[in-house]
Design a protein around this motif. Structure first.
Motif, PDB file in Angstrom:
ATOM      1  N   VAL A   1      -6.643   1.167 -15.787  1.00 38.87           N
ATOM      2  CA  VAL A   1      -5.738   0.440 -14.897  1.00 38.87           C
ATOM      3  C   VAL A   1      -4.307   0.932 -15.088  1.00 38.87           C
ATOM      4  O   VAL A   1      -3.556   1.098 -14.115  1.00 38.87           O
ATOM      5  N   SER A   2      -3.917   1.205 -16.329  1.00 40.22           N
ATOM      6  CA  SER A   2      -2.566   1.717 -16.593  1.00 40.22           C
ATOM      7  C   SER A   2      -2.361   3.079 -15.948  1.00 40.22           C
ATOM      8  O   SER A   2      -1.278   3.363 -15.409  1.00 40.22           O
ATOM      9  N   ASP A   3      -3.387   3.915 -15.984  1.00 38.41           N
ATOM     10  CA  ASP A   3      -3.304   5.215 -15.303  1.00 38.41           C
ATOM     11  C   ASP A   3      -3.139   5.028 -13.799  1.00 38.41           C
ATOM     12  O   ASP A   3      -2.335   5.717 -13.163  1.00 38.41           O
ATOM     13  N   HIS A   4      -3.892   4.096 -13.221  1.00 36.07           N
ATOM     14  CA  HIS A   4      -3.761   3.818 -11.784  1.00 36.07           C
ATOM     15  C   HIS A   4      -2.372   3.279 -11.460  1.00 36.07           C
ATOM     16  O   HIS A   4      -1.798   3.625 -10.423  1.00 36.07           O
ATOM     17  N   LEU A   5      -1.843   2.439 -12.346  1.00 33.14           N
ATOM     18  CA  LEU A   5      -0.512   1.876 -12.146  1.00 33.14           C
ATOM     19  C   LEU A   5       0.546   2.976 -12.129  1.00 33.14           C
ATOM     20  O   LEU A   5       1.421   3.006 -11.255  1.00 33.14           O
ATOM     21  N   ALA A   6       0.456   3.909 -13.075  1.00 31.63           N
ATOM     22  CA  ALA A   6       1.409   5.029 -13.115  1.00 31.63           C
ATOM     23  C   ALA A   6       1.264   5.914 -11.883  1.00 31.63           C
ATOM     24  O   ALA A   6       2.263   6.357 -11.295  1.00 31.63           O
ATOM     25  N   HIS A   7       0.019   6.150 -11.451  1.00 32.16           N
ATOM     26  CA  HIS A   7      -0.221   6.981 -10.273  1.00 32.16           C
ATOM     27  C   HIS A   7       0.334   6.308  -9.009  1.00 32.16           C
ATOM     28  O   HIS A   7       0.979   6.965  -8.177  1.00 32.16           O
ATOM     29  N   ALA A   8       0.111   5.005  -8.877  1.00 29.28           N
ATOM     30  CA  ALA A   8       0.631   4.284  -7.707  1.00 29.28           C
ATOM     31  C   ALA A   8       2.155   4.292  -7.700  1.00 29.28           C
ATOM     32  O   ALA A   8       2.779   4.434  -6.640  1.00 29.28           O
ATOM     33  N   ALA A   9       2.767   4.162  -8.867  1.00 28.48           N
ATOM     34  CA  ALA A   9       4.239   4.209  -8.944  1.00 28.48           C
ATOM     35  C   ALA A   9       4.746   5.593  -8.544  1.00 28.48           C
ATOM     36  O   ALA A   9       5.761   5.701  -7.839  1.00 28.48           O
ATOM     37  N   ASP A  10       4.052   6.646  -8.953  1.00 30.09           N
ATOM     38  CA  ASP A  10       4.436   8.007  -8.537  1.00 30.09           C
ATOM     39  C   ASP A  10       4.303   8.170  -7.029  1.00 30.09           C
ATOM     40  O   ASP A  10       5.171   8.762  -6.382  1.00 30.09           O
ATOM     41  N   LEU A  11       3.207   7.670  -6.476  1.00 27.87           N
ATOM     42  CA  LEU A  11       3.021   7.757  -5.027  1.00 27.87           C
ATOM     43  C   LEU A  11       4.124   6.999  -4.292  1.00 27.87           C
ATOM     44  O   LEU A  11       4.626   7.468  -3.272  1.00 27.87           O
ATOM     45  N   LEU A  12       4.503   5.845  -4.815  1.00 30.25           N
ATOM     46  CA  LEU A  12       5.548   5.041  -4.173  1.00 30.25           C
ATOM     47  C   LEU A  12       6.897   5.759  -4.213  1.00 30.25           C
ATOM     48  O   LEU A  12       7.649   5.730  -3.234  1.00 30.25           O
ATOM     49  N   ARG A  13       7.202   6.412  -5.322  1.00 29.06           N
ATOM     50  CA  ARG A  13       8.468   7.155  -5.423  1.00 29.06           C
ATOM     51  C   ARG A  13       8.530   8.287  -4.406  1.00 29.06           C
ATOM     52  O   ARG A  13       9.600   8.642  -3.919  1.00 29.06           O
ATOM     53  N   ASN A  14       7.402   8.882  -4.072  1.00 28.53           N
ATOM     54  CA  ASN A  14       7.357  10.020  -3.158  1.00 28.53           C
ATOM     55  C   ASN A  14       6.950   9.614  -1.745  1.00 28.53           C
ATOM     56  O   ASN A  14       6.606  10.470  -0.941  1.00 28.53           O
ATOM     57  N   CYS A  15       6.973   8.324  -1.463  1.00 31.25           N
ATOM     58  CA  CYS A  15       6.507   7.822  -0.175  1.00 31.25           C
ATOM     59  C   CYS A  15       7.592   7.984   0.894  1.00 31.25           C
ATOM     60  O   CYS A  15       8.645   7.374   0.807  1.00 31.25           O
ATOM     61  N   PRO A  16       7.335   8.781   1.939  1.00 27.46           N
ATOM     62  CA  PRO A  16       8.357   9.022   2.953  1.00 27.46           C
ATOM     63  C   PRO A  16       8.429   7.938   4.027  1.00 27.46           C
ATOM     64  O   PRO A  16       9.478   7.730   4.613  1.00 27.46           O
ATOM     65  N   ASP A  17       7.334   7.231   4.315  1.00 26.80           N
ATOM     66  CA  ASP A  17       7.380   6.260   5.413  1.00 26.80           C
ATOM     67  C   ASP A  17       7.001   4.857   4.926  1.00 26.80           C
ATOM     68  O   ASP A  17       6.513   4.678   3.822  1.00 26.80           O
ATOM     69  N   GLY A  18       7.248   3.864   5.782  1.00 29.12           N
ATOM     70  CA  GLY A  18       7.055   2.468   5.406  1.00 29.12           C
ATOM     71  C   GLY A  18       5.620   1.994   5.398  1.00 29.12           C
ATOM     72  O   GLY A  18       5.300   1.027   4.723  1.00 29.12           O
ATOM     73  N   GLY A  19       4.713   2.611   6.136  1.00 31.72           N
ATOM     74  CA  GLY A  19       3.329   2.145   6.211  1.00 31.72           C
ATOM     75  C   GLY A  19       2.613   2.225   4.869  1.00 31.72           C
ATOM     76  O   GLY A  19       1.968   1.285   4.437  1.00 31.72           O
ATOM     77  N   ASP A  20       2.723   3.357   4.244  1.00 28.30           N
ATOM     78  CA  ASP A  20       2.090   3.531   2.939  1.00 28.30           C
ATOM     79  C   ASP A  20       2.816   2.740   1.864  1.00 28.30           C
ATOM     80  O   ASP A  20       2.202   2.298   0.896  1.00 28.30           O
ATOM     81  N   GLU A  21       4.108   2.558   2.031  1.00 27.38           N
ATOM     82  CA  GLU A  21       4.900   1.849   1.022  1.00 27.38           C
ATOM     83  C   GLU A  21       4.427   0.402   0.858  1.00 27.38           C
ATOM     84  O   GLU A  21       4.271  -0.079  -0.267  1.00 27.38           O
ATOM     85  N   THR A  22       4.140  -0.270   1.957  1.00 29.53           N
ATOM     86  CA  THR A  22       3.662  -1.655   1.891  1.00 29.53           C
ATOM     87  C   THR A  22       2.327  -1.722   1.166  1.00 29.53           C
ATOM     88  O   THR A  22       2.117  -2.582   0.305  1.00 29.53           O
ATOM     89  N   ARG A  23       1.436  -0.830   1.510  1.00 29.79           N
ATOM     90  CA  ARG A  23       0.119  -0.802   0.872  1.00 29.79           C
ATOM     91  C   ARG A  23       0.235  -0.499  -0.618  1.00 29.79           C
ATOM     92  O   ARG A  23      -0.429  -1.115  -1.453  1.00 29.79           O
TER      93      ARG A  23
END
Length: 167
Positions: free
Chosen positions: A47-69
């Motif tokens: 779960v901690s690995d998934h949390l770090a991965h999701a945080a990385d994805l959020l930092r690199n998220c260019p649009d709002g649709g993926d950001e909410t998810r």
């Protein structure tokens, strides 16, 4: 070898065998708790690995649709981390209580009747904490299943999430 007056060798051997049997019961229970703690820790690491991965994805998220998810998934993963931390703490207290119950049983076998209540209290605490840890772990499992069914797994990258038909 001499025995105490009024006791036969069978009585002494039977008493020793009973003490060993009684003392081994908590040891087997402790082994089960150790296996549960191993499972909880492995799940927490994942779960901690998934949390770090999701945080990385959020930092690199260019649009709002993926950001909410991603924010929803981060909140769910944070709740799961909290639940797994609680399950580990409860399991550790259950393990410590089991060790205390085993020690109390040994002391009781040497004639200390004052520890009888402690044995019952410690073993009851061990059982209660272990059952509570399993219930909390069930909460984590429900959150994981609900998240997978509702949102799907975390994408490996943002490009992968755009090609997934569920989003």
């Amino acid at each position: 070898m001499t025995t105490l007056p009024g006791l036969s060798m069978d009585d002494v051997t039977g008493g020793i065998a009973h003490v060993i049997q009684t003392a081994l019961t908590p040891v087997f229970f402790l082994s089960g708790i150790g296996a549960l703690l191993n499972l909880f820790n492995a799940r927490l690491a994942r779960v901690s690995d998934h949390l770090a991965h999701a945080a990385d994805l959020l930092r690199n998220c260019p649009d709002g649709g993926d950001e909410t998810r991603l924010h929803r998934q981060l909140r769910r993963l944070a709740r799961r981390t909290w639940l797994l931390d609680a399950a580990i703490a409860l399991g550790a207290v259950g393990g410590a209580s089991t060790c205390g119950a085993a020690l109390s049983l040994f002391l009781q076998s040497y004639g200390s009747s004052a520890v009888g209540g402690w044995t019952i209290a410690l073993f009851a605490s061990a059982l209660g904490c272990t059952v509570s840890a399993l219930v909390v772990f069930l909460g984590d499992s429900v959150l994981a299943w609900h998240g997978l069914r509702r949102e799907g797994p975390l994408p490996r990258s943002l490009e992968a999430s755009k090609t997934d038909p569920r989003h």
